[in-house]
Structures are given as structure tokens and as C-alpha cells.
Design a protein around this motif. Structure first.
Motif, PDB file in Angstrom:
ATOM      1  N   THR A 144      46.484  26.843  59.484  1.00 56.50           N
ATOM      2  CA  THR A 144      45.597  25.741  59.888  1.00 56.50           C
ATOM      3  C   THR A 144      44.464  25.572  58.870  1.00 56.50           C
ATOM      4  N   ASN A 145      43.863  26.684  58.456  1.00 56.35           N
ATOM      5  CA  ASN A 145      42.785  26.622  57.456  1.00 56.35           C
ATOM      6  C   ASN A 145      43.302  26.092  56.119  1.00 56.35           C
ATOM      7  N   PHE A 146      44.515  26.510  55.758  1.00 54.23           N
ATOM      8  CA  PHE A 146      45.134  26.059  54.506  1.00 54.23           C
ATOM      9  C   PHE A 146      45.318  24.543  54.525  1.00 54.23           C
ATOM     10  N   LYS A 147      45.781  24.014  55.662  1.00 54.12           N
ATOM     11  CA  LYS A 147      45.945  22.552  55.793  1.00 54.12           C
ATOM     12  C   LYS A 147      44.601  21.843  55.714  1.00 54.12           C
ATOM     13  N   ASN A 178      40.187  31.388  49.064  1.00 57.12           N
ATOM     14  CA  ASN A 178      39.947  31.996  47.750  1.00 57.12           C
ATOM     15  C   ASN A 178      40.165  30.998  46.624  1.00 57.12           C
ATOM     16  N   GLU A 179      41.213  30.168  46.752  1.00 58.72           N
ATOM     17  CA  GLU A 179      41.480  29.162  45.726  1.00 58.72           C
ATOM     18  C   GLU A 179      40.355  28.129  45.679  1.00 58.72           C
ATOM     19  N   VAL A 180      39.868  27.725  46.854  1.00 57.89           N
ATOM     20  CA  VAL A 180      38.753  26.768  46.895  1.00 57.89           C
ATOM     21  C   VAL A 180      37.534  27.363  46.203  1.00 57.89           C
ATOM     22  N   GLN A 181      37.280  28.630  46.462  1.00 58.71           N
ATOM     23  CA  GLN A 181      36.129  29.288  45.833  1.00 58.71           C
ATOM     24  C   GLN A 181      36.276  29.313  44.313  1.00 58.71           C
ATOM     25  N   HIS A 182      37.490  29.655  43.832  1.00 54.40           N
ATOM     26  CA  HIS A 182      37.715  29.674  42.379  1.00 54.40           C
ATOM     27  C   HIS A 182      37.548  28.277  41.781  1.00 54.40           C
ATOM     28  N   MET A 183      38.032  27.263  42.482  1.00 54.25           N
ATOM     29  CA  MET A 183      37.899  25.890  41.994  1.00 54.25           C
ATOM     30  C   MET A 183      36.425  25.491  41.912  1.00 54.25           C
ATOM     31  N   GLN A 184      35.654  25.907  42.902  1.00 53.42           N
ATOM     32  CA  GLN A 184      34.213  25.605  42.880  1.00 53.42           C
ATOM     33  C   GLN A 184      33.544  26.260  41.672  1.00 53.42           C
ATOM     34  N   GLU A 185      33.957  27.492  41.389  1.00 54.44           N
ATOM     35  CA  GLU A 185      33.378  28.189  40.237  1.00 54.44           C
ATOM     36  C   GLU A 185      33.747  27.480  38.938  1.00 54.44           C
ATOM     37  N   LYS A 229      51.651  28.476  52.478  1.00 57.27           N
ATOM     38  CA  LYS A 229      51.279  28.910  51.135  1.00 57.27           C
ATOM     39  C   LYS A 229      52.221  30.054  50.749  1.00 57.27           C
ATOM     40  N   VAL A 230      53.243  29.745  49.987  1.00 59.23           N
ATOM     41  CA  VAL A 230      54.232  30.753  49.608  1.00 59.23           C
ATOM     42  C   VAL A 230      54.426  30.720  48.097  1.00 59.23           C
ATOM     43  N   ASP A 264      36.940   5.021  41.157  1.00 61.07           N
ATOM     44  CA  ASP A 264      35.904   4.008  40.921  1.00 61.07           C
ATOM     45  C   ASP A 264      35.730   3.677  39.442  1.00 61.07           C
ATOM     46  N   GLY A 265      36.496   4.329  38.570  1.00 62.71           N
ATOM     47  CA  GLY A 265      36.444   4.038  37.140  1.00 62.71           C
ATOM     48  C   GLY A 265      35.154   4.449  36.472  1.00 62.71           C
ATOM     49  N   SER A 266      34.437   5.404  37.066  1.00 55.46           N
ATOM     50  CA  SER A 266      33.144   5.810  36.520  1.00 55.46           C
ATOM     51  C   SER A 266      33.275   6.749  35.329  1.00 55.46           C
ATOM     52  N   GLY A 267      34.460   7.275  35.119  1.00 58.78           N
ATOM     53  CA  GLY A 267      34.663   8.217  34.018  1.00 58.78           C
ATOM     54  C   GLY A 267      34.270   9.640  34.363  1.00 58.78           C
ATOM     55  N   SER A 268      33.973   9.886  35.658  1.00 59.69           N
ATOM     56  CA  SER A 268      33.620  11.246  36.097  1.00 59.69           C
ATOM     57  C   SER A 268      34.178  11.473  37.503  1.00 59.69           C
ATOM     58  N   LEU A 269      34.261  12.764  37.899  1.00 57.09           N
ATOM     59  CA  LEU A 269      34.814  13.132  39.207  1.00 57.09           C
ATOM     60  C   LEU A 269      33.837  14.035  39.944  1.00 57.09           C
ATOM     61  N   ASP A 270      33.711  13.787  41.286  1.00 56.92           N
ATOM     62  CA  ASP A 270      32.972  14.751  42.093  1.00 56.92           C
ATOM     63  C   ASP A 270      33.941  15.850  42.528  1.00 56.92           C
ATOM     64  N   PHE A 271      33.473  16.825  43.315  1.00 50.81           N
ATOM     65  CA  PHE A 271      34.309  17.986  43.619  1.00 50.81           C
ATOM     66  C   PHE A 271      35.532  17.607  44.452  1.00 50.81           C
ATOM     67  N   GLN A 272      35.367  16.688  45.412  1.00 56.86           N
ATOM     68  CA  GLN A 272      36.512  16.301  46.245  1.00 56.86           C
ATOM     69  C   GLN A 272      37.571  15.600  45.405  1.00 56.86           C
ATOM     70  N   ASP A 273      37.139  14.716  44.504  1.00 60.96           N
ATOM     71  CA  ASP A 273      38.091  14.073  43.593  1.00 60.96           C
ATOM     72  C   ASP A 273      38.779  15.122  42.721  1.00 60.96           C
ATOM     73  N   PHE A 274      37.988  16.105  42.292  1.00 57.29           N
ATOM     74  CA  PHE A 274      38.530  17.165  41.457  1.00 57.29           C
ATOM     75  C   PHE A 274      39.602  17.961  42.215  1.00 57.29           C
ATOM     76  N   MET A 275      39.362  18.267  43.501  1.00 56.07           N
ATOM     77  CA  MET A 275      40.340  19.001  44.305  1.00 56.07           C
ATOM     78  C   MET A 275      41.624  18.193  44.473  1.00 56.07           C
ATOM     79  N   ASN A 276      41.472  16.885  44.684  1.00 59.23           N
ATOM     80  CA  ASN A 276      42.658  16.029  44.803  1.00 59.23           C
ATOM     81  C   ASN A 276      43.453  16.023  43.505  1.00 59.23           C
ATOM     82  N   LEU A 277      42.726  16.021  42.375  1.00 66.73           N
ATOM     83  CA  LEU A 277      43.390  16.054  41.075  1.00 66.73           C
ATOM     84  C   LEU A 277      44.143  17.367  40.891  1.00 66.73           C
ATOM     85  N   MET A 278      43.505  18.493  41.251  1.00 64.75           N
ATOM     86  CA  MET A 278      44.156  19.796  41.119  1.00 64.75           C
ATOM     87  C   MET A 278      45.433  19.861  41.966  1.00 64.75           C
TER      88      MET A 278
END
Length: 670
Positions: free
Chosen positions: A460-463, A471-478, A342-343, A527-541
Motif C-alpha cells: 500500500t505504501n509502495f503504491k 528508501n528509494e524516495v529518500q535517495h531520490m530526494q537526496e 516491488k520485486v 509547463d515548458g519552464s525548462g525546470s522540474l519540481d520534485f514531483q515532476d522529477f519523481m514522475n520522470l524517474m
């Protein structure tokens, strides 16, 4: 006098004219008022490739040429040729003395002693390679002609292996411009790139010794001479290190154990060496240091292999190679995040440019370059930790308390509140001989070992977090929870668009980016549902961040191309930009920051400040695209800004920045 022997060279053959031209260039380096003084002839012969020339021979030959104390160019050529002939005759005589049984052959086991009788001691692995090249019948012995071929090989390659010589010259050729020379100031970067660890003062001293005409530039012979002197310096450091840790063998030869390796590498200048990688490199060459110590010669051979693998462990190499195969077409930033790095974007780009300086420029890195980039990141990380140490150290002190160190790493984000109070120094942190950690106080060596251990955990945690820090994960959750108004655990595409506009405003408002954004959103909604759960959202970010980095890299390349700045100038400007970015976000500098930075280079009165503001705002608004709300400049815009200022010679800026990308005068020794 054994000190008079060297690898030497032959004056005849197809390369004779090329050598004559090279020798005349040496003469031009050492001449004064058209002639070379006798006091400069040792240096002149060194530049011609003669290692440690014999002063008595030089005096004898010169007395046969002239009664004066200086030589003209033609006389210098005679001296070089005569010296070469005298050396060859002495080498043949030494060969015949070594051939005690009169067979006309000298065995490989005797060759080392023969070289040592000349006052030369090339590493055994270098000698083994040259011997194998000429010993075509592989009988383990060579005749006098083959011995001369060995000498010629060592001369042509300046005492290095073929692979070393090729890598050294590849770097030199990549830096050469119009005059077949490189700037002296680039040697520190070259040595770092080639994986040497010499301190700055030693490098300056060596460059001064070689750059005898003080031109600030080195030709290929001087460049190789620098590298040879670096090797000699390493030998001296190695001898001092071995004297401290050696174990006497049955033949009174210093042996090196696995437990000695870290201390020796540290004394060679490698601050926090990867000892495991060194031991693995040794195993690949057939040396198991856990069972059997090695001789000093074998240590050097392993050291060369350790450098070639960028000082990385087998686990690191396998992981890097896998990541490269997966991401070689999709961006270096993504590959680095997958490896846990993370640089800041600007740090990443600066290191990538450093890798590209020494090879043919391309838009992506080769696998070996990715390995080198990871090694440079490790060095950058250690350098950052050293800077943190110095900033926290009181004047006149050399130790920090364990409590202070735990506070430092907590503030850096490497320790959590729950682990800060229970923080302890581990035995592995004190493995370097001579390091200090007693009575709750530690020196910098222990601090750096702790830092590297904790940053390894952070990677390792970053991977594990998919390329995001905690911290970024926490902000994304918020962010996600704010958009997930009904608490269903999913957000709709309409809510997602609003979220993207908030996190990536420039991308969301750029019509040219819209097709790519829509495609990424469709891929995220598998799945074409028109919505995303948090894991899908993280992959999108993650995909959006990769796309953003790609666009930033493309914009930077465009700025470099349009401004015409060379690699050294870009590096200098990047350093200025990052220093001006006082928020350390690595992204933008404000008008105020840019004004202050220019003010440190050239004085700005009120009229200049007003003019600078107009130029700054014009550049930003011209190149910022759809992000019209932004009043700060990113790095590509900073390059365009500097080009505009230099083109106008704004406030005499040209004179003030003339040193950018130019060789610097050597600093006097303390």
C-alpha cells in the motif's frame, strides 16, 4: 463388488479406433518382454480410464482368454473390451434397480446414490453439470440411455467439469513437444500453475505410481490420471480436516462454517489462504457462509471457483482489471508496480516466463495471466518468508520469540525503528486453528500471517509513493537536493541531464535512446519552464525506470531467441544466475561470481579459468552496448555466455549440464 465400477467407456462409435490406438499405447507401457503380466492389468485398466478396476472381474475375464499369467497385445484389447461390456451391463442393471417404480427414469436426487453404489463419488457440481447436459427436457430425470451418456461424459472428462478438463488439457498441449508426452518433473510446476497445493513428496509419489514404465514422461492419459489421484489425495485431506472441524447437521451430514474455512484450506496445503476471497467466491455461487454452513460437496464447488479466480479478493480483481486496461500496452513491470509489487527484475521475468510456458508465447500478458502472475507473486512472497523463517530458526527448535520476529521484520524493512519496539501480535495473526503463540513465542504459521500482513502494508505504501519504496524516495530526494544547488525546489534541464547520467548511465550514453529520453523529459516539463519540481522529477524517474525495464526485457527476448534455449533451460539458468548474484541486486554477476558458479558445475584448473575469463569478457563487451565501463554480465549476457560455453563443450560442461530441461529420476521415499 462395488469397487469394480468406474466411469468406463464405450467400445463402439466414431472414437473406437482412437481408443484402440490409445489402449495399445497403454499395453506398451505395462508390457514386459512383449507381454502384460496379470499383476499389471489393474494399472493398465486405470490408464485406459477405468477408475478403481474390479480385480475379480479382471481375473474372470482373463481366465476366459488364456490359461497363462500374461497377455499379448490382441488379448489385452479383448480384456479391455470385455471389461467395458461387463461394466456397462452392471451399470444398466444398477440403473434398473434404482428405478423402483418401473418408470424407466431416475431422478437427479437419486443419481448420486446410484453412483455411490458403483463405489464412485464424483463431486456433486461435476455430476450436476453432466446431468444438465443430457437432461435436455429439463424435467429432472434421465432414462437409461441418458444415464449412459452421463457415464460417457464423466469418462471422457476423467471425472472433471468441462472447464477443468479444458484447462488441464490446454496446459498439457502447451508442454507437449514431439512425442505427445511431458516430462514427469514438470508436474509440480503444472499443479502450482493450476492452483493445487500438494506437497512435493505427495507429487513425487503420485508421479511414480503413474509412470509405471519409468520413462520419465507422461502421456495425456497418465497426465489426467495424475490429476485424478491429486484430487483423490485432496479428498483424503479434506475428510481429515472436516473430521476436526465438522458440525453435525440434522441429517448427520458434516457441515462447514465460515470459521472452519481457513483451517481446512491450510490442511489442504494453502499456507496463508485468502479466506475473504473464498467467502466471496461462495457468495457468487449463492452460498452465504456467514449465515448458513455448507455441505462438503458445496465446499468443493466453491474451492474450484476460488481456484479459477486465482484465490484473489473482489477488490484485488477489480484493481488488477483496471491496471490491465491502463497498462496493457506499456509493460508488465509498470502494471505490477501500480499494484504495489516491488520485486527484482529477474524474479519478475522468471514468473512471467512461468506464466508464458503454459500458453501461447506473446510479448505481453492477457488480463487473466496478470491475475495469475499476481497469485504467483503472492506464493513467491510466502516462499521467501518461509526461507527467512528457516534461516533464523535454531537447529531442533520450532518457535521464535516475538522480539526476534520484530528484529527480522525490521531488517527486512517492514517495520520502522519507531514501531519495532511496540510491535505486537494481532488476533488475526493467530486465526489458523492449531497455530501457536504463547509466552512471547510463535510458530511459523503465525510468523507467515504477520509477514503477509506487513507486506500488504508495504505494498500500500509502495503504491502511495508512485511505485517507489520509502528508501528509494529518500535517495531520490537526496539526489534532487544535490542538483538543486540554490534550494529553489526546481532543477533545470541541464542539471537533470547530469542527474540522469548518474542514475541511468547506460541509457544516458546510448545514442539510440536519446530521442526517447528527450521526449520523456519534454513530457515531464509540462509547463515548458525548462525546470522540474520534485514531483515532476519523481514522475520522470518512474518513466525512465519503465523504459529501462522495457529495454532489459527486449534484450532478454533477443538472447533467448538467439541462443535457442527452451523455457525450462532459461528457468534453470535464471536460477543459477540469481544464486550467483550474491549481492541480491538481481542485475549482474561479476567475473568472480561467474567463475565460482561454473566451478560448482565442473572443475576449473588455471588454464580453464584463464580461458573462461576471455570468453566472459568477450561476451560482456560484445553485448553491453554503450555501457563500456561495466565488467559484469546481466542475465541476457549470461545466456549468451552459457551458449558459448556449451557450444565449445567448455571443460566438459555439456555432460555436466545434461540434466538441464530434462526429466529427473524420481527420488526414493524416506
Amino acid at each position: 463388488d462395488a469397487d469394480g465400477y468406474s466411469y468406463g467407456s464405450r467400445g463402439d462409435g466414431p472414437d473406437a479406433e482412437g481408443r484402440r490406438v490409445a489402449y495399445l499405447k497403454v499395453f506398451d507401457k505395462i508390457k514386459y518382454d512383449g507381454e502384460a503380466h496379470k499383476d499389471m492389468l489393474v494399472t493398465g485398466l486405470e490408464l485406459c480410464g477405468f477408475d478403481r478396476p474390479n480385480r475379480l472381474w479382471i481375473e474372470q475375464i482373463m481366465n476366459g482368454i488364456t490359461k497363462f499369467s500374461t497377455l499379448e497385445a490382441s488379448e489385452f484389447l479383448v480384456l479391455v473390451e470385455t471389461y467395458s461390456q461387463k461394466q456397462r451391463a452392471s451399470q444398466i442393471d444398477a440403473f434398473n434397480r434404482c428405478d423402483s417404480d418401473g418408470s424407466g427414469l431416475v431422478e437427479m436426487t437419486e443419481l448420486r446414490a446410484l453412483f455411490q453404489s458403483f463405489g464412485l463419488d464424483p463431486p456433486r457440481y461435476v455430476l450436476d453439470e453432466a446431468f444438465a447436459e443430457v437432461d435436455v427436457d429439463q424435467d429432472g430425470a434421465i432414462d437409461v440411455d441418458e444415464f449412459q451418456e452421463v457415464m460417457e461424459i464423466l469418462h471422457v472428462q476423467d471425472g472433471f467439469t468441462k472447464q477443468e478438463y479444458k484447462s488441464f488439457m490446454d496446459v498439457f498441449r502447451s508442454l507437449v513437444r514431439d512425442e505427445d508426452e511431458i516430462e514427469c518433473e514438470k508436474m509440480a510446476g503444472v499443479l502450482d500453475y493450476l492452483n493445487f497445493a500438494l506437497d512435493a513428496k505427495s507429487i513425487e509419489r503420485i508421479v511414480r505410481e503413474v509412470d509405471i514404465d519409468q520413462s520419465g514422461k507422461l502421456n495425456s492419459r497418465e497426465y489426467l490420471m495424475c490429476l485424478r489421484k491429486v484430487q483423490q489425495k485432496e479428498v483424503q485431506s479434506m475428510q481429515a480436516a472436516v473430521a476436526l472441524v465438522q458440525m453435525e447437521g440434522p441429517s448427520d451430514v458434516p457441515f462447514i462454517r465460515a470459521s472452519d474455512v481457513e483451517g481446512i484450506l491450510v490442511r489442504l496445503g494453502y499456507t496463508v489462504p485468502q479466506v475473504g476471497a473464498y467467502l466471496e467466491a461462495a457468495l457468487e455461487l449463492g452460498y452465504d457462509l456467514s449465515r448458513q454452513p455448507v455441505e462438503v460437496d458445496d465446499f468443493w464447488r466453491v474451492l474450484a471457483a476460488w481456484r479459477r479466480r486465482e484465490r484473489l479478493t473482489n477488490e484485488d480483481l477489480v484493481e488488477i482489471d483496471k491496471v490491465f486496461l491502463r497498462y496493457d500496452k506499456t509493460g508488465t513491470g509498470k502494471a505490477l508496480r501500480c499494484l504495489g509489487w516491488k520485486v527484482l527484475f529477474e524474479v519478475q521475468q522468471g514468473l512471467i516466463r512461468r506464466v508464458h510456458v503454459y500458453v501461447e508465447e506473446s510479448r505481453k500478458l492477457a488480463c487473466w495471466q496478470l491475475r495469475k502472475l499476481v497469485r504467483l507473486l503472492q506464493a513467491w512472497e510466502i516462499g521467501t518468508l518461509e526461507e527467512v523463517w528457516r534461516k533464523n530458526l535454531l537447529a531442533g527448535e520450532r518457535l521464535l520469540s516475538v522480539a526476534h520476529v520484530s528484529e527480522i521484520f525490521f531488517n527486512l524493512g517492514y517495520l520502522e525503528a519507531s514501531t519495532k519496539e511496540t510491535f505486537q501480535v494481532e488476533p488475526s495473526d493467530m486465526s489458523v486453528p492449531g497455530s501457536y503463540c504463547k509466552q512471547d513465542m510463535m510458530d511459523m504459521t503465525v510468523f507467515l500471517k504477520i509477514g503477509c500482513r506487513l507486506t500488504g502494508v508495504a505494498r500500500t505504501n509502495f503504491k502511495n509513493n508512485g511505485g517507489f519504496s520509502p528508501n528509494e524516495v529518500q535517495h531520490m530526494q537526496e539526489y534532487f537536493q544535490q542538483c538543486d544547488g540554490d534550494g529553489s525546489g526546481d532543477i533545470s534541464n541541464r542539471e537533470l541531464i547530469t542527474l540522469i547520467e548518474e542514475i541511468f548511465p547506460a541509457m544516458a550514453s546510448d545514442p539510440a535512446m536519446r530521442p526517447q529520453l528527450l521526449e520523456i523529459m519534454r513530457e515531464a516539463d509540462a509547463d515548458g519552464s525548462g525546470s522540474l519540481d520534485f514531483q515532476d522529477f519523481m514522475n520522470l524517474m518512474k518513466q525512465l525506470r519503465d523504459l529501462q525495464d522495457h529495454e532489459r526485457a527486449v534484450k532478454e527476448l533477443q538472447a533467448i531467441t538467439e541462443t535457442g534455449f527452451c523455457a525450462q533451460e532459461v528457468s534453470d539458468f535464471r536460477e543459477l544466475f540469481m544464486c550467483a548474484d550474491r549481492t541480491h541486486t538481481g542485475g549482474h554477476i561479476t567475473l568472480e561470481q561467474a567463475t565460482d558458479m561454473i566451478g560448482t558445475i565442473t572443475p576449473l584448473n588455471d588454464r580453464y579459468k584463464a580461458d573462461f575469463q576471455n570468453i566472459f569478457q568477450h561476451i560482456v563487451h560484445t553485448h553491453q552496448g554503450t555501457d563500456t565501463s561495466r565488467e559484469a554480465a546481466d542475465f541476457p549476457e549470461f545466456l549468451w555466455l552459457m551458449k558459448a560455453l556449451l557450444s565449445k563443450n567448455f571443460a566438459n560442461l555439456v555432460e555436466r549440464t545434461r540434466s538441464f530441461g530434462q526429466p529427473q529420476p524420481a527420488k526414493p521415499e524416506d
